[in-house]
Design an enzyme around this catalytic site. Sequence first.
Site, mmCIF file in Angstrom:
data_model
loop_
_atom_site.group_PDB
_atom_site.id
_atom_site.type_symbol
_atom_site.label_atom_id
_atom_site.label_comp_id
_atom_site.label_asym_id
_atom_site.label_seq_id
_atom_site.Cartn_x
_atom_site.Cartn_y
_atom_site.Cartn_z
ATOM 1 N N HIS A 1 0.806 -1.219 0.000
ATOM 2 C CA HIS A 1 0.000 0.000 0.000
ATOM 3 C C HIS A 1 0.836 1.265 0.000
ATOM 4 C CE1 HIS A 1 -3.399 -2.572 0.190
ATOM 5 N NE2 HIS A 1 -4.242 -1.544 0.237
ATOM 6 N N ASP B 1 -5.923 4.910 9.906
ATOM 7 C CA ASP B 1 -7.335 5.066 9.522
ATOM 8 C C ASP B 1 -7.831 3.831 8.779
ATOM 9 O OD1 ASP B 1 -7.165 7.571 10.522
ATOM 10 O OD2 ASP B 1 -7.058 8.583 8.575
ATOM 11 N N GLU C 1 -9.315 13.942 14.936
ATOM 12 C CA GLU C 1 -8.753 14.164 13.594
ATOM 13 C C GLU C 1 -9.442 15.391 12.997
ATOM 14 O OE1 GLU C 1 -8.367 11.246 10.580
ATOM 15 O OE2 GLU C 1 -7.206 9.853 11.823
HETATM 16 P P1 FAD Z 1 4.259 -1.859 2.029
HETATM 17 O O1 FAD Z 1 3.764 -0.771 1.180
HETATM 18 O O2 FAD Z 1 4.201 -3.222 1.493
HETATM 19 O O3 FAD Z 1 5.754 -1.537 2.502
HETATM 20 C C1 FAD Z 1 6.129 -0.251 2.934
HETATM 21 C C2 FAD Z 1 7.626 -0.196 3.256
HETATM 22 O O4 FAD Z 1 7.876 -0.976 4.418
HETATM 23 C C3 FAD Z 1 8.504 -0.793 2.157
HETATM 24 O O5 FAD Z 1 9.733 -0.122 2.146
HETATM 25 C C4 FAD Z 1 8.697 -2.224 2.605
HETATM 26 O O6 FAD Z 1 9.889 -2.782 2.099
HETATM 27 C C5 FAD Z 1 8.753 -2.058 4.114
HETATM 28 N N1 FAD Z 1 8.221 -3.220 4.820
HETATM 29 C C6 FAD Z 1 7.052 -3.855 4.632
HETATM 30 N N2 FAD Z 1 6.914 -4.855 5.517
HETATM 31 C C7 FAD Z 1 8.023 -4.838 6.282
HETATM 32 C C8 FAD Z 1 8.488 -5.620 7.372
HETATM 33 N N3 FAD Z 1 7.779 -6.631 7.859
HETATM 34 N N4 FAD Z 1 9.685 -5.316 7.914
HETATM 35 C C9 FAD Z 1 10.430 -4.289 7.440
HETATM 36 N N5 FAD Z 1 10.054 -3.530 6.407
HETATM 37 C C10 FAD Z 1 8.857 -3.796 5.834
HETATM 38 N N6 FAD Z 1 -0.539 5.434 7.173
HETATM 39 C C11 FAD Z 1 -0.753 5.949 8.376
HETATM 40 O O7 FAD Z 1 0.181 6.155 9.155
HETATM 41 N N7 FAD Z 1 -2.020 6.270 8.778
HETATM 42 C C12 FAD Z 1 -3.101 6.033 8.005
HETATM 43 O O8 FAD Z 1 -4.213 6.324 8.411
HETATM 44 C C13 FAD Z 1 -2.894 5.452 6.733
HETATM 45 N N8 FAD Z 1 -3.931 5.174 5.933
HETATM 46 C C14 FAD Z 1 -3.717 4.617 4.711
HETATM 47 C C15 FAD Z 1 -4.804 4.330 3.896
HETATM 48 C C16 FAD Z 1 -4.614 3.755 2.663
HETATM 49 C C17 FAD Z 1 -5.817 3.436 1.799
HETATM 50 C C18 FAD Z 1 -3.301 3.515 2.197
HETATM 51 C C19 FAD Z 1 -3.072 2.950 0.839
HETATM 52 C C20 FAD Z 1 -2.202 3.815 2.993
HETATM 53 C C21 FAD Z 1 -2.400 4.357 4.253
HETATM 54 N N9 FAD Z 1 -1.341 4.659 5.103
HETATM 55 C C22 FAD Z 1 -1.570 5.183 6.344
HETATM 56 C C23 FAD Z 1 0.054 4.463 4.665
HETATM 57 C C24 FAD Z 1 0.596 3.126 5.119
HETATM 58 O O9 FAD Z 1 0.845 3.124 6.499
HETATM 59 C C25 FAD Z 1 1.924 2.843 4.429
HETATM 60 O O10 FAD Z 1 1.792 2.939 3.043
HETATM 61 C C26 FAD Z 1 2.432 1.474 4.787
HETATM 62 O O11 FAD Z 1 3.733 1.329 4.347
HETATM 63 C C27 FAD Z 1 1.580 0.444 4.112
HETATM 64 O O12 FAD Z 1 1.752 -0.785 4.705
HETATM 65 P P2 FAD Z 1 1.978 -2.058 3.793
HETATM 66 O O13 FAD Z 1 1.860 -3.178 4.740
HETATM 67 O O14 FAD Z 1 1.152 -2.083 2.593
HETATM 68 O O15 FAD Z 1 3.518 -1.795 3.442
#
Ligand code: FAD
Length: 514
Positions: free
Chosen positions: A91, A153, A266
């Site tokens: 994400h 969120d 918020e």
């Molecule tokens: P990914 O996108 O898969 O990875 C993000 C980064 O972390 C990459 O660099 C990856 O290599 C690294 N990573 C992933 N897993 C691990 C692991 N286990 N160990 C070490 N590194 C790792 N953020 C907020 O703070 N608050 C919000 O309310 C919020 N709302 C969101 C709503 C939506 C619809 C979206 C799309 C994003 C939102 N985000 C929010 C952002 C979100 O927290 C970040 O994009 C987060 O990185 C997404 O998590 P993911 O598991 O998809 O990680």
Amino acid sequence: MIACLDRFVTDTDSRRPHDGSSLCKALELQLQGGITTDSRDIGLAGKDFGGLHSITPLALVKPTGADDVAKVVKSAVQSSNLTVAARGNGHSINGQAMADRGLVVDMTAMENHFHVVLNNGLSYVDVSGGAIWEDVLKRCVSDYGLAPRSWTDYLSLTVGGTLSNAGVSGQAFRYGPQISNVAELEVVTGTGDTLICSEMENSELFFSVLGGLGQFGIITKARVLLQPAPDMVRWIRLVYAEFESFTRDAESLVRRPEGDSFDYVEGFVFSNNDDPLTGRSTVPLDSDAAFDKAHLPETAGSVLYCLEVAVHYRNNDQGAIVDTEVHRLLTGLGYIKPLRFQVDVSYIQFLSRVKRAEEEAIANGVWDTPHPWLNLFVSKSDISDFDRVVFKSLLQNGVGGPMLVYPLLRSRWDSRMSVVLPEGEIFYLVALLRFTPPNPKPTMVDKLVEQNREIIRRCKENDIDFKLYLPHYHSRDEWKLHFGNQWSRFVERKALFDPMAILAPGQKIFTRIQ
Ligand code: FAD
């Protein structure tokens, strides 16, 4: 063997092995889980929610646990140029979880680990790094009546993904971001070592990894602090015409002691028009309620502000008690009194509120389109300038989706963690969550990306103190500026925990040492 692997890496198009097992062989990997080079899997690993970038990794690894992750990292270390990206739920917006011709580790494939522990009178849950927050919530509430204290969120994000950034929502003013609510991690470092770390044990690794953008290790397990879960939430929206009264009230609420404030604070900016995506109709929480613009003062401008607050309560709390408590907390706030909207929902419904928006967006075909989002932390001292220069000028017609703005307290963040913040005790999260129509023209997406750049340019021109949240830069100099006086610490930590720069290449901070 490794020389044979390098052949795959240097010329992946013509020489990519046809199946995961030959790659495993080349890597001398014996995984409990699997490794695949299937084009569908590779395609998925080369995309993210942002939809702005796509690349082709060498393979997608599906680990069952930390042992598999460690083997993958060790074999990358032994190769001449392989990198490894942990992928949470993908994400990210700007390819942060991608690895161009590298190995992508699908953290959601890891065996589900879920174990509630009691320590010094506090409850924690041990979960795997690839666990989805939504699943953690449901299990904690249904099996134990407990829940983590600090959220995002949206909950279809992984534990490791948000802990690598910060994880903020309307509870962070009180409890800090998610990274302030973990007691212990299991981490596979960039050398392939698996370590347990906490404030007391391997503390440098612990604080490096929290908010560390995946640069220092892959989180394979996390111990998350819990609290008793409420049953119900009164969810309230309050409309303001003036930014100054909106920020005054928001700041006073986040400064108040626990017991004298809401459980969630918020806010967001919306357009003073009838646009169904960004206008006044987006404010009421209940389909029976309407936004009567006749209540707006004549001085109301092209953008309006909404404070969003919530109170937790139990099923057996009398309605009148909840009313009295809400009345007490609202007393003295300067919102437009007839423009108050509220609903009562279950705690899980409240925390799953963005899932409903996701379902709608999927139905409208706008969930899988590009999302050129921009997230910033802006210092309280400059937030009025930001309002003037950005919300009231560049973005007065909105961004096609939510524009969040709410205050957070620096004292709830630990400066030993890797995240960097603007100056001052109070700073604002600003999230410009752009949605694009189905099949947008590339020029449209380019324009939105350019508008993000323009926002950053204007912030700089106006000396606005800000840091990007979920940062994305193209050059080492920009990263240096981002980290400021924390840059040398970040570099030292990298040398310590991932000296070959194997991990999270999609962040484009360091280059793999060959
Ligand atoms: P990914 O996108 O898969 O990875 C993000 C980064 O972390 C990459 O660099 C990856 O290599 C690294 N990573 C992933 N897993 C691990 C692991 N286990 N160990 C070490 N590194 C790792 N953020 C907020 O703070 N608050 C919000 O309310 C919020 N709302 C969101 C709503 C939506 C619809 C979206 C799309 C994003 C939102 N985000 C929010 C952002 C979100 O927290 C970040 O994009 C987060 O990185 C997404 O998590 P993911 O598991 O998809 O990680």
